[in-house]
Scaffold this motif. Structure first.
Motif, mmCIF file in Angstrom:
data_model
loop_
_atom_site.group_PDB
_atom_site.id
_atom_site.type_symbol
_atom_site.label_atom_id
_atom_site.label_comp_id
_atom_site.label_asym_id
_atom_site.label_seq_id
_atom_site.Cartn_x
_atom_site.Cartn_y
_atom_site.Cartn_z
ATOM 1 N N PHE A 90 109.199 69.497 0.306
ATOM 2 C CA PHE A 90 109.013 68.178 0.237
ATOM 3 C C PHE A 90 109.082 67.523 1.746
ATOM 4 N N MET A 91 107.807 67.607 2.147
ATOM 5 C CA MET A 91 107.313 67.155 3.431
ATOM 6 C C MET A 91 107.277 66.009 3.717
ATOM 7 N N GLN A 92 107.719 65.644 4.897
ATOM 8 C CA GLN A 92 107.309 64.164 5.536
ATOM 9 C C GLN A 92 105.902 64.309 6.041
ATOM 10 N N SER A 93 105.045 63.429 6.141
ATOM 11 C CA SER A 93 103.886 63.520 6.881
ATOM 12 C C SER A 93 104.088 63.249 8.274
ATOM 13 N N SER A 94 105.206 62.906 8.678
ATOM 14 C CA SER A 94 105.553 62.727 10.166
ATOM 15 C C SER A 94 106.040 63.947 10.889
ATOM 16 N N ASP A 95 106.347 64.868 9.931
ATOM 17 C CA ASP A 95 106.673 66.274 10.617
ATOM 18 C C ASP A 95 105.698 66.801 11.599
ATOM 19 N N PRO A 96 106.087 67.171 12.844
ATOM 20 C CA PRO A 96 105.144 67.611 14.043
ATOM 21 C C PRO A 96 104.453 68.783 13.587
ATOM 22 N N LYS A 97 104.723 69.591 12.394
ATOM 23 C CA LYS A 97 103.904 70.649 11.698
ATOM 24 C C LYS A 97 102.718 69.942 11.299
ATOM 25 N N HIS A 98 102.759 68.993 10.633
ATOM 26 C CA HIS A 98 101.584 68.279 10.098
ATOM 27 C C HIS A 98 100.962 67.514 11.075
ATOM 28 N N GLY A 211 101.655 57.233 13.832
ATOM 29 C CA GLY A 211 100.528 57.849 13.338
ATOM 30 C C GLY A 211 100.140 59.104 14.095
ATOM 31 N N VAL A 212 98.944 59.837 13.330
ATOM 32 C CA VAL A 212 98.762 60.933 13.887
ATOM 33 C C VAL A 212 97.711 60.849 14.817
ATOM 34 N N VAL A 213 98.127 61.097 16.175
ATOM 35 C CA VAL A 213 97.207 60.733 17.269
ATOM 36 C C VAL A 213 96.081 61.848 17.331
ATOM 37 N N VAL A 214 94.658 61.624 17.299
ATOM 38 C CA VAL A 214 93.857 62.504 17.691
ATOM 39 C C VAL A 214 93.927 63.247 18.847
ATOM 40 N N ASN A 215 94.245 64.312 19.169
ATOM 41 C CA ASN A 215 94.495 64.903 20.431
ATOM 42 C C ASN A 215 93.136 65.001 21.373
ATOM 43 N N ALA A 216 92.193 64.817 20.803
ATOM 44 C CA ALA A 216 90.909 65.002 21.668
ATOM 45 C C ALA A 216 90.362 63.709 21.935
ATOM 46 N N LEU A 233 97.904 70.877 2.272
ATOM 47 C CA LEU A 233 97.588 72.246 2.964
ATOM 48 C C LEU A 233 98.803 72.537 3.938
ATOM 49 N N THR A 234 99.220 71.439 4.582
ATOM 50 C CA THR A 234 99.924 71.642 5.766
ATOM 51 C C THR A 234 101.515 72.491 5.100
ATOM 52 N N PRO A 235 101.944 72.536 4.002
ATOM 53 C CA PRO A 235 103.323 73.329 3.808
ATOM 54 C C PRO A 235 102.839 74.729 3.365
ATOM 55 N N ILE A 236 101.643 75.076 3.053
ATOM 56 C CA ILE A 236 101.293 76.195 2.628
ATOM 57 C C ILE A 236 100.733 77.263 3.984
ATOM 58 N N VAL A 237 100.815 76.655 5.149
ATOM 59 C CA VAL A 237 100.540 77.292 6.196
ATOM 60 C C VAL A 237 101.950 77.909 6.807
ATOM 61 N N ASP A 238 101.738 79.030 6.998
ATOM 62 C CA ASP A 238 103.411 79.728 7.493
ATOM 63 C C ASP A 238 103.565 79.212 8.876
ATOM 64 N N GLU A 239 104.804 78.924 8.957
ATOM 65 C CA GLU A 239 105.290 78.417 10.471
ATOM 66 C C GLU A 239 105.110 79.405 11.362
ATOM 67 N N SER A 240 105.083 80.594 11.054
ATOM 68 C CA SER A 240 104.819 81.521 12.139
ATOM 69 C C SER A 240 103.504 81.462 12.723
ATOM 70 N N LEU A 241 102.745 81.341 11.968
ATOM 71 C CA LEU A 241 101.316 80.941 12.411
ATOM 72 C C LEU A 241 101.227 79.709 13.324
ATOM 73 N N GLU A 242 101.950 78.653 13.081
ATOM 74 C CA GLU A 242 102.064 77.407 14.103
ATOM 75 C C GLU A 242 102.620 78.138 15.363
ATOM 76 N N ALA A 243 103.896 78.916 15.202
ATOM 77 C CA ALA A 243 104.411 79.271 16.660
ATOM 78 C C ALA A 243 103.568 80.225 17.431
#
Length: 500
Positions: A90-98, A211-216, A233-243
């Motif tokens: 149950f994810m927030q779209s404000s989650d840094p991972k997202h 909002g989600v800032v466009v980094n570029a 899609l964000t929740p099914i990407v492993d956090e280990s890959l983010e790290a």
């Protein structure tokens, strides 16, 4: 893995009956498919939190947007918990991972020349936070928010080359499983005139940073509908890959791991949305997935709207809505689930009427089902001293559980639950025809038949309780425990009648 996702409720309002539908249907299908697949399912939910409207709402309440959405997130989470919705995520779209993953997607699309920047001028609806062509308006107003003035806005935006995927989307609409076929016709018509879409907004238009800032290009934030679709899609990407990505000097190599992982874990086998979200999920999102070389949604339930008894959309200006806390207070959490699963149309709109809702609750839960449980357990306790022998009794001699499973496989919660209550009617009719209360008056003559009648009724209730737990978890578990006990005792009333 069978992946189930639901649309994300906007956090600029309170939980309401519309947001309850997606969650309760999703939870029900998750419980059902988990049984079919030995628990190999994944149910993902969350909240949609980035928009100009939400930022403005936070300012109205004199709090920072993050504090505002955190509070709303808890409200939604608490409500879903209260109606027994259990999600794996149950994810927030404000989650840094997202925020991180949305930019990964942005960069990939940009590298494939599917995102470009241009100055855009057009009519903008603050309610939708979207641009409209004059031909899409009704009497010069947004078809969804007719009370709002359209604004003429000119700004630099990034665009996604949606038009490049016209043929692929038309082909997809021929294949995707959508029970409401009228939705497919509507989406085909929409796709015929497909144009590129704006997927960013000028950050300077925000009254507070959100909002989600466009980094570029940090002068832009991603358009809320674009990045909200990526929350599937964000929740099914492993956090280990983010790290790993943050630490790695070879980010491209890590990103390839991400896409490989997503290709393995997708498609979304079942998506549940409201009809007003259809174009985003059946046209725009599949195009994004195609652009990312990812599998598209296999099945999509598109339910209608909940209107008032006269078929009018609920609106503050009409004063025709109702608070979910009032609904829960009257019918209880299982009563809420019953209404959403039994009375809300799986296809098309549903007109809500308090009297019809009360009548359906009383007729089905209180009378047909609730009285049946009390009746059978009372007869067993009184005439068989609470002991039944169910080993050689076949419930299928009286009831048909496959009819329920068939409707669930067809993604129709309403017909599935209605079929369940048909089985309860069969048990009631069986008792009326065999009259065990009459048989009990002459046990020397009728004991064997009495045992058979009550054992079969008890076995049918036991077997249906396992199915009922898919729809009404607490009640299903309660009835199962009553009927599987070493000695059956008279059940208490499960669903007292309610009055309007």
């Amino acid at each position: 893995m069978y992946l189930i996702t639901t649309s994300r409720p906007y956090t600029n309002s309170n939980p309401h009956i519309g947001t309850a539908i997606d969650a309760i249907w999703g939870d029900t299908f998750n419980r059902f498919f988990a049984r079919l697949r030995d628990g190999n399912t994944y149910f993902s939910m969350g909240t949609d939190e980035h928009s100009f409207k939400i930022a403005d709402k936070a300012l109205e309440q004199e709090v920072l947007p993050k504090a505002y959405v955190d509070k709303k997130y808890k409200e939604f989470k608490d409500f879903y918990d209260s109606v027994e919705v259990i999600a794996d995520n149950f994810m927030q779209s404000s989650d840094p991972k997202h925020h991180w993953f949305a930019n990964i997607v942005w960069n990939r699309l940009f590298s494939k020349n599917l995102i470009y920047k241009k100055t855009y001028e057009g009519l903008y609806c603050n309610g939708c936070e979207d641009f409209y062509a004059p031909s899409q308006l009704i009497n010069g107003r947004c078809p969804i928010h007719p009370n709002l003035e359209m604004q003429q806005i000119s700004e630099d935006n990034y665009f996604f080359k949606l038009s490049s995927f016209k043929d692929e989307i038309l082909d997809y609409l021929e294949k995707v499983n959508v029970p409401d076929k009228s939705v497919i016709s509507e989406m085909k018509n929409f796709t015929k005139d497909l144009v590129d879409i704006s997927i960013s907004r000028d950050r300077s238009r925000l009254k507070t940073d959100w909002g989600v800032v466009v980094n570029a290009d940090q002068k832009q934030v991603m358009y809320v509908w674009f990045e909200a679709l990526l929350t599937y899609l964000t929740p099914i990407v492993d956090e280990s890959l983010e790290a790993e990505w943050h630490k790695s000097e070879n980010k491209a190599k890590v990103e390839e791991k991400i896409w490989s992982q997503l290709r393995v874990r997708l498609p979304q086998n079942l998506q549940i949305i409201g009809r007003d979200n259809a174009k985003f999920h059946l046209v725009i999102y599949p195009a994004i997935l195609a652009a990312l070389d990812l599998p598209k949604i296999e099945s999509c339930i598109v339910h209608g709207m909940i209107n008032d008894s006269q078929g009018r959309k609920f609106a503050k200006s009409l004063g025709n809505g109702f608070a979910m806390e009032d609904f829960v207070a009257k019918f209880g959490t299982e009563g809420v689930r019953f209404y959403v699963l039994h009375d809300v149309n799986s296809i098309g709109d549903t007109n809500f009427d308090w009297q019809r809702t009360v009548d359906s609750y009383n007729a089905n839960l209180a009378d047909n089902f609730g009285n049946l449980v009390v009746r059978v357990t009372t007869l067993v306790e009184k005439n068989l001293s609470g002991f039944v022998d169910l080993d050689d009794i076949k419930a299928e001699d009286l009831i048909d559980l496959n009819s329920i499973y068939t409707e669930l496989k067809n993604l129709n919660t309403q017909r599935a639950m209605q079929q369940l209550f048909v089985q309860y009617s069969k048990i009631n009719q069986f008792l009326e025809e065999n009259k065990p209360w009459i048989l009990a008056k002459d046990l020397d003559k009728n004991l064997d038949k009495l045992k058979y009648v009550l054992n079969l009724a008890a076995k049918c209730l036991l077997e249906t309780s396992k199915v009922l737990a898919i729809f009404l978890p607490k009640t299903g578990q309660t009835v199962y425990e009553i009927l599987s006990a070493d000695r059956i005792e008279k059940a208490t009333v499960l669903f007292p009648k309610v009055e309007l």
